[in-house]
Design an enzyme around this catalytic site. Sequence first.
Site, mmCIF file in Angstrom:
data_model
loop_
_atom_site.group_PDB
_atom_site.id
_atom_site.type_symbol
_atom_site.label_atom_id
_atom_site.label_comp_id
_atom_site.label_asym_id
_atom_site.label_seq_id
_atom_site.Cartn_x
_atom_site.Cartn_y
_atom_site.Cartn_z
ATOM 1 N N HIS A 209 0.811 -1.218 0.000
ATOM 2 C CA HIS A 209 0.000 0.000 0.000
ATOM 3 C C HIS A 209 0.847 1.272 0.000
ATOM 4 O O HIS A 209 0.370 2.344 -0.365
ATOM 5 C CB HIS A 209 -0.987 -0.001 1.181
ATOM 6 C CG HIS A 209 -0.372 0.267 2.518
ATOM 7 N ND1 HIS A 209 0.135 -0.730 3.315
ATOM 8 C CD2 HIS A 209 -0.175 1.417 3.195
ATOM 9 C CE1 HIS A 209 0.604 -0.201 4.438
ATOM 10 N NE2 HIS A 209 0.428 1.105 4.386
ATOM 11 N N GLU B 147 8.184 5.151 14.317
ATOM 12 C CA GLU B 147 6.817 5.050 14.813
ATOM 13 C C GLU B 147 6.841 5.233 16.322
ATOM 14 O O GLU B 147 7.552 4.515 17.031
ATOM 15 C CB GLU B 147 6.210 3.700 14.438
ATOM 16 C CG GLU B 147 6.035 3.539 12.925
ATOM 17 C CD GLU B 147 5.522 2.177 12.521
ATOM 18 O OE1 GLU B 147 4.673 2.118 11.620
ATOM 19 O OE2 GLU B 147 5.976 1.175 13.102
ATOM 20 N N HIS C 138 7.958 -2.152 2.260
ATOM 21 C CA HIS C 138 7.756 -0.707 2.164
ATOM 22 C C HIS C 138 9.054 0.056 1.910
ATOM 23 O O HIS C 138 9.145 0.890 1.004
ATOM 24 C CB HIS C 138 7.124 -0.172 3.450
ATOM 25 C CG HIS C 138 5.830 -0.806 3.818
ATOM 26 N ND1 HIS C 138 4.956 -1.336 2.899
ATOM 27 C CD2 HIS C 138 5.248 -0.989 5.034
ATOM 28 C CE1 HIS C 138 3.900 -1.814 3.523
ATOM 29 N NE2 HIS C 138 4.048 -1.622 4.809
ATOM 30 N N LYS D 165 9.874 0.849 16.317
ATOM 31 C CA LYS D 165 8.718 1.178 17.137
ATOM 32 C C LYS D 165 9.172 1.936 18.383
ATOM 33 O O LYS D 165 10.324 1.865 18.794
ATOM 34 C CB LYS D 165 8.010 -0.105 17.576
ATOM 35 C CG LYS D 165 7.541 -1.001 16.444
ATOM 36 C CD LYS D 165 6.303 -0.471 15.792
ATOM 37 C CE LYS D 165 5.729 -1.477 14.808
ATOM 38 N NZ LYS D 165 4.556 -0.931 14.086
#
Length: 469
Positions: A171, A209, A233, A319
């Site tokens: 995506h 993130e 990605h 993260k």
Amino acid sequence: MATATDRVDALVIFGATGDLAKLETFPALAGLAERGMLDVPVIGVAKSGWGPEQFRDYATASLRTGGVDPGGAPARRVLEALRYIDGDLTDPATYDALGHALRDSRRALFYLEVPPALFGRIARGIATTGHADGARVMIEKPFGTDLRSARELNATVHEVFPEDAVFRVDHWLGLEQMQNLMFARFANSVFEPLLNRTYVDSIQITMAEAFGVDDRGRFYDRTGAVRDVLQNHLLQVLATVTADPPDGTGLAAWQDARARVIGALEPLDPRDTVFGQYTGYDRVEGVAEGSRTETFVAARFAVDSWRWAGVPVHIRAGKKMPVTATEVLVRFRRPPRDTFGLGSALDSGHLRIRLRPDTAMAWGLVGKKPGPGAEPRPEALTFHRSAAYDMRPYDRLIGAALDGERWLFARQDTVEAAWGVVDPVLDPDRSPVPYEPGTWGPEEAGTVLRPGDRWYDPHLSGDDRSAAG
């Protein structure tokens, strides 16, 4: 531009009551309807024990959650297009019902929003309906967990569908920000001549993130940062930054360009890769005791091509970092002579591109501070746009698949080449280095850089100049 013969006449969504459909697919269909692109029936297939009305209620709730007015014309068009087949995806009766629903269809798009273990069974089930020939199949990641499994999945899908009918979804390729990156490169003559080993010293890509994995510990513990974001990605970001411009056939050749640069990446060396795990990860529900899954990765890549030989590409992703942002930093080489005696100020030339959460681009230059002497002052030419104006990536991707536009999707050779790059570091016995939440990962991440280099941290201040670093 697609012709009438390129477009499909039905969209079939397997796993239509899952999280992806709820969060992304139905709102994306409303975007397509608003642009006049949803003119086919949409058939949901899932095992939920529901009937058509419950399925429409589910879609209505999804639209509302996605910020789409269920009473508006686009939403009404989506809801009117919906059909539903309730059945087990391993049961031949489900495909009998699907064949009946598609009895007037000549070319359907089958969207597999399901785990990879079901890909083969669904593909063979579609074949039994008599609607596989000429159809297209759109497949969600993860497409494999390593090179071997990716090859096996490709072979399974190819039992029914030829490669030119397979649309593998990443995506990120549908993100508005990735489109902006392509426009910056190929719609302006000033950037492209500089993006090569003659002028570029190094490239950094950071995907930070601020959140952890608290809501999906069981999934993430089987996946980790390399499989979750690096292999797919971030290697696509790398390719979008470094690939040669597509040739005279335009965007149709963009898959070829990305495939060449990913195919030119040297396999990762474990000595040039650092894994990290944030403190407290092992206490997340669903995470195995003593888990060695990495929540952070930093690695040095090398592109074995004439254009990029000798230019390191450093990528890190993690993260529980200070911000949620993805940025690309292209550092340019110093001028050949320090005419003004500026010293380290000459190292500030760069192009910084923010891909998340908003779109920003800054060209860092060295100017002169007003007044006597030759004191340098860093300046930045900036472009900034809020993410509120961005098209949903699945709106773009589903629309492209409906029209048969393949350039936004990952091809078999590219997926397998990407797995070949990361395979050498997929060692389940490798222990990640601990790091504290709210930091930029373990200090050891600096070891993947060249001596004297440093990581450049994204920072979000609400000021467009924050993109300049």
